[in-house]
Design a protein around this motif. Structure first.
Motif, PDB file in Angstrom:
ATOM      1  N   VAL A 108       0.838  -1.204   0.000  1.00 22.72           N
ATOM      2  CA  VAL A 108       0.000   0.000   0.000  1.00 22.72           C
ATOM      3  C   VAL A 108       0.875   1.258   0.000  1.00 22.72           C
ATOM      4  O   VAL A 108       0.614   2.219  -0.740  1.00 22.72           O
ATOM      5  N   ALA A 109       1.941   1.263   0.816  1.00 19.51           N
ATOM      6  CA  ALA A 109       2.810   2.443   0.889  1.00 19.51           C
ATOM      7  C   ALA A 109       3.531   2.690  -0.433  1.00 19.51           C
ATOM      8  O   ALA A 109       3.605   3.832  -0.916  1.00 19.51           O
ATOM      9  N   PHE A 110       4.050   1.636  -1.057  1.00 16.51           N
ATOM     10  CA  PHE A 110       4.752   1.807  -2.330  1.00 16.51           C
ATOM     11  C   PHE A 110       3.798   2.243  -3.443  1.00 16.51           C
ATOM     12  O   PHE A 110       4.161   3.067  -4.299  1.00 16.51           O
ATOM     13  N   ALA A 111       2.591   1.699  -3.438  1.00 13.62           N
ATOM     14  CA  ALA A 111       1.612   2.103  -4.448  1.00 13.62           C
ATOM     15  C   ALA A 111       1.220   3.567  -4.272  1.00 13.62           C
ATOM     16  O   ALA A 111       1.035   4.297  -5.266  1.00 13.62           O
ATOM     17  N   ALA A 112       1.104   4.018  -3.027  1.00 17.77           N
ATOM     18  CA  ALA A 112       0.788   5.432  -2.781  1.00 17.77           C
ATOM     19  C   ALA A 112       1.921   6.334  -3.265  1.00 17.77           C
ATOM     20  O   ALA A 112       1.674   7.390  -3.873  1.00 17.77           O
ATOM     21  N   ARG A 113       3.164   5.944  -3.046  1.00 15.38           N
ATOM     22  CA  ARG A 113       4.294   6.741  -3.541  1.00 15.38           C
ATOM     23  C   ARG A 113       4.299   6.804  -5.067  1.00 15.38           C
ATOM     24  O   ARG A 113       4.563   7.867  -5.653  1.00 15.38           O
ATOM     25  N   ARG A 114       4.004   5.691  -5.690  1.00 18.11           N
ATOM     26  CA  ARG A 114       3.984   5.679  -7.159  1.00 18.11           C
ATOM     27  C   ARG A 114       2.902   6.619  -7.681  1.00 18.11           C
ATOM     28  O   ARG A 114       3.114   7.341  -8.671  1.00 18.11           O
ATOM     29  N   LEU A 129      -4.926   3.202   2.648  1.00 16.06           N
ATOM     30  CA  LEU A 129      -3.905   3.974   3.365  1.00 16.06           C
ATOM     31  C   LEU A 129      -4.442   4.480   4.699  1.00 16.06           C
ATOM     32  O   LEU A 129      -3.754   4.418   5.725  1.00 16.06           O
ATOM     33  N   VAL A 130      -5.666   4.958   4.692  1.00 17.92           N
ATOM     34  CA  VAL A 130      -6.277   5.449   5.929  1.00 17.92           C
ATOM     35  C   VAL A 130      -6.472   4.311   6.921  1.00 17.92           C
ATOM     36  O   VAL A 130      -6.192   4.453   8.129  1.00 17.92           O
ATOM     37  N   GLU A 131      -6.928   3.163   6.444  1.00 15.85           N
ATOM     38  CA  GLU A 131      -7.173   2.027   7.337  1.00 15.85           C
ATOM     39  C   GLU A 131      -5.882   1.502   7.954  1.00 15.85           C
ATOM     40  O   GLU A 131      -5.858   1.125   9.130  1.00 15.85           O
ATOM     41  N   ARG A 132      -4.815   1.481   7.162  1.00 15.84           N
ATOM     42  CA  ARG A 132      -3.559   0.888   7.637  1.00 15.84           C
ATOM     43  C   ARG A 132      -2.791   1.808   8.589  1.00 15.84           C
ATOM     44  O   ARG A 132      -2.211   1.347   9.568  1.00 15.84           O
ATOM     45  N   PHE A 133      -2.764   3.117   8.296  1.00 18.58           N
ATOM     46  CA  PHE A 133      -1.796   3.970   8.981  1.00 18.58           C
ATOM     47  C   PHE A 133      -2.392   5.171   9.706  1.00 18.58           C
ATOM     48  O   PHE A 133      -1.655   5.865  10.412  1.00 18.58           O
ATOM     49  N   SER A 134      -3.673   5.443   9.542  1.00 18.51           N
ATOM     50  CA  SER A 134      -4.219   6.667  10.147  1.00 18.51           C
ATOM     51  C   SER A 134      -4.257   6.594  11.673  1.00 18.51           C
ATOM     52  O   SER A 134      -4.203   7.631  12.344  1.00 18.51           O
ATOM     53  N   ALA A 135      -4.341   5.390  12.227  1.00 18.78           N
ATOM     54  CA  ALA A 135      -4.406   5.275  13.689  1.00 18.78           C
ATOM     55  C   ALA A 135      -3.097   5.693  14.348  1.00 18.78           C
ATOM     56  O   ALA A 135      -3.097   6.302  15.422  1.00 18.78           O
ATOM     57  N   THR A 136      -1.970   5.384  13.725  1.00 20.32           N
ATOM     58  CA  THR A 136      -0.665   5.678  14.323  1.00 20.32           C
ATOM     59  C   THR A 136       0.042   6.872  13.684  1.00 20.32           C
ATOM     60  O   THR A 136       0.896   7.486  14.314  1.00 20.32           O
ATOM     61  N   HIS A 137      -0.300   7.193  12.437  1.00 19.24           N
ATOM     62  CA  HIS A 137       0.353   8.306  11.728  1.00 19.24           C
ATOM     63  C   HIS A 137      -0.706   9.151  11.015  1.00 19.24           C
ATOM     64  O   HIS A 137      -0.714   9.227   9.772  1.00 19.24           O
ATOM     65  N   PRO A 138      -1.594   9.765  11.762  1.00 11.88           N
ATOM     66  CA  PRO A 138      -2.705  10.505  11.119  1.00 11.88           C
ATOM     67  C   PRO A 138      -2.240  11.702  10.303  1.00 11.88           C
ATOM     68  O   PRO A 138      -2.785  11.983   9.232  1.00 11.88           O
ATOM     69  N   ARG A 139      -1.224  12.433  10.802  1.00 11.89           N
ATOM     70  CA  ARG A 139      -0.780  13.631  10.091  1.00 11.89           C
ATOM     71  C   ARG A 139      -0.129  13.266   8.765  1.00 11.89           C
ATOM     72  O   ARG A 139      -0.377  13.931   7.745  1.00 11.89           O
ATOM     73  N   ALA A 140       0.683  12.238   8.755  1.00  9.85           N
ATOM     74  CA  ALA A 140       1.335  11.825   7.510  1.00  9.85           C
ATOM     75  C   ALA A 140       0.303  11.356   6.488  1.00  9.85           C
ATOM     76  O   ALA A 140       0.394  11.692   5.299  1.00  9.85           O
ATOM     77  N   VAL A 141      -0.676  10.591   6.942  1.00 13.67           N
ATOM     78  CA  VAL A 141      -1.713  10.111   6.021  1.00 13.67           C
ATOM     79  C   VAL A 141      -2.513  11.283   5.463  1.00 13.67           C
ATOM     80  O   VAL A 141      -2.807  11.341   4.261  1.00 13.67           O
ATOM     81  N   SER A 255       8.238   3.654   6.577  1.00 15.16           N
ATOM     82  CA  SER A 255       8.921   3.185   7.787  1.00 15.16           C
ATOM     83  C   SER A 255       7.938   2.460   8.707  1.00 15.16           C
ATOM     84  O   SER A 255       8.282   1.438   9.301  1.00 15.16           O
ATOM     85  N   ALA A 256       6.726   2.977   8.809  1.00 11.46           N
ATOM     86  CA  ALA A 256       5.707   2.303   9.618  1.00 11.46           C
ATOM     87  C   ALA A 256       5.322   0.957   9.017  1.00 11.46           C
ATOM     88  O   ALA A 256       5.054  -0.012   9.742  1.00 11.46           O
ATOM     89  N   ALA A 257       5.311   0.873   7.692  1.00 14.75           N
ATOM     90  CA  ALA A 257       4.967  -0.389   7.029  1.00 14.75           C
ATOM     91  C   ALA A 257       6.023  -1.466   7.306  1.00 14.75           C
ATOM     92  O   ALA A 257       5.692  -2.643   7.456  1.00 14.75           O
ATOM     93  N   LEU A 258       7.271  -1.059   7.371  1.00  9.03           N
ATOM     94  CA  LEU A 258       8.329  -2.023   7.666  1.00  9.03           C
ATOM     95  C   LEU A 258       8.199  -2.610   9.058  1.00  9.03           C
ATOM     96  O   LEU A 258       8.618  -3.734   9.328  1.00  9.03           O
ATOM     97  N   LEU A 259       7.602  -1.854   9.984  1.00 11.11           N
ATOM     98  CA  LEU A 259       7.434  -2.311  11.353  1.00 11.11           C
ATOM     99  C   LEU A 259       6.029  -2.824  11.623  1.00 11.11           C
ATOM    100  O   LEU A 259       5.674  -3.107  12.760  1.00 11.11           O
ATOM    101  N   ALA A 260       5.200  -2.954  10.557  1.00 10.70           N
ATOM    102  CA  ALA A 260       3.810  -3.349  10.764  1.00 10.70           C
ATOM    103  C   ALA A 260       3.727  -4.759  11.329  1.00 10.70           C
ATOM    104  O   ALA A 260       2.927  -5.016  12.222  1.00 10.70           O
TER     105      ALA A 260
END
Length: 263
Positions: A108-114, A129-141, A255-260
């Motif tokens: 998901v992260a790589f597809a968003a960057r592309r 993207l919102v489902e995966r990362f908004s809970a821990t990284h809301p500002r970045a999302v 970085s968050a995806a690597l630690l998921a």
């Protein structure tokens, strides 16, 4: 005819024989009673009251029984082996789930960057993207989602920067004639330390352009802010800042995806 002394002797012998027979019968009865009835020994006083209470053989078996129960049975060994296999399977399943979760998050992260690099909207990637990362990284999302709705690409920034070259090298909008002359005269000769970049507009512009060609938009923006005509390029500065913020947020999401899987 038998005399009286003979009858007395006969009677005495008979009585003695009968007495012996009675004694033998009593002894036999006693032996039989002792053999058949343990309580008779206690009744006759020839054994202690607790002597015949517990035979030795069962006592020995009771002493051996705890040792036998301490040894694991075949069922217990099989049960322990099954529990060990189950624990290993659960551990492997957890590792597989963690790897799958990390792979999905990275995808998901790589597809968003592309999508951001191509300058297109996230589309179906936005809810993922919102489902995966908004809970821990809301500002970045939020930054990535906002940037995707107004995409800015590196090619656009480079082309706009090239088109703004005369403006960026020129003066500020409120610059007077005398200020312009002084700026032009000051750009002819400059004194600086050898370890510092040249403050001349041409050299600054060339450095910013080289940074853009290398994809280092943040460094190119830093160089461009030193140009005398940067105040006339407010739109380019705004788009460059959106690009930099979006890619920094993408770095955080990756970085968050690597630690998921570890979480």
């Amino acid at each position: 005819m038998t005399s009286a002394p003979s009858r007395r002797r006969l009677s005495f012998g008979t009585m003695l024989l009968l007495t012996l027979l009675l004694l033998l019968a009593a002894a036999a009865a006693t032996v039989w009673a002792l053999a058949r009835w343990p309580g008779a020994a206690r009744f006759l006083g020839v054994a202690e009251p607790g002597a015949l209470a517990a035979p030795p053989a069962p006592a020995m078996s009771l002493a051996v029984q705890p040792q036998a129960s301490a040894l694991p049975s075949a069922d217990a060994v099989r049960l322990a082996a099954l529990e060990g296999r189950l624990a290993r399977v659960e551990s492997a399943t957890q590792r597989a789930e963690g790897s799958a979760g990390r792979a999905d998050a990275l995808l998901v992260a790589f597809a968003a960057r592309r999508a951001i690099d191509r300058g297109v909207a996230l589309g179906y990637l936005e809810p993922l993207l919102v489902e995966r990362f908004s809970a821990t990284h809301p500002r970045a999302v939020a930054t990535v989602v906002t940037a995707s709705r107004n995409p800015v690409t590196l090619d656009q920034l480079t082309a706009d920067f090239d088109a703004l070259e005369p403006v960026l090298k020129g003066g500020a909008p409120n610059e007077g004639v005398w200020d312009g002359v002084r700026r032009e005269l000051g750009s002819l000769v400059s004194i600086r330390r050898a370890d510092r970049p040249s403050p001349r507009p041409n050299a600054t512009y060339d450095r910013a352009q080289a940074r853009l060609a290398a994809g280092q938009v943040d460094l190119a923006l830093t160089e461009a802010m030193r140009l005398p005509g940067i105040a006339r390029a407010g739109g380019w500065v705004r788009r460059a800042r959106i690009y930099v913020a979006a890619h920094r947020s993408l770095d955080e999401v990756e970085s968050a995806a690597l630690l998921a899987g570890a979480n």
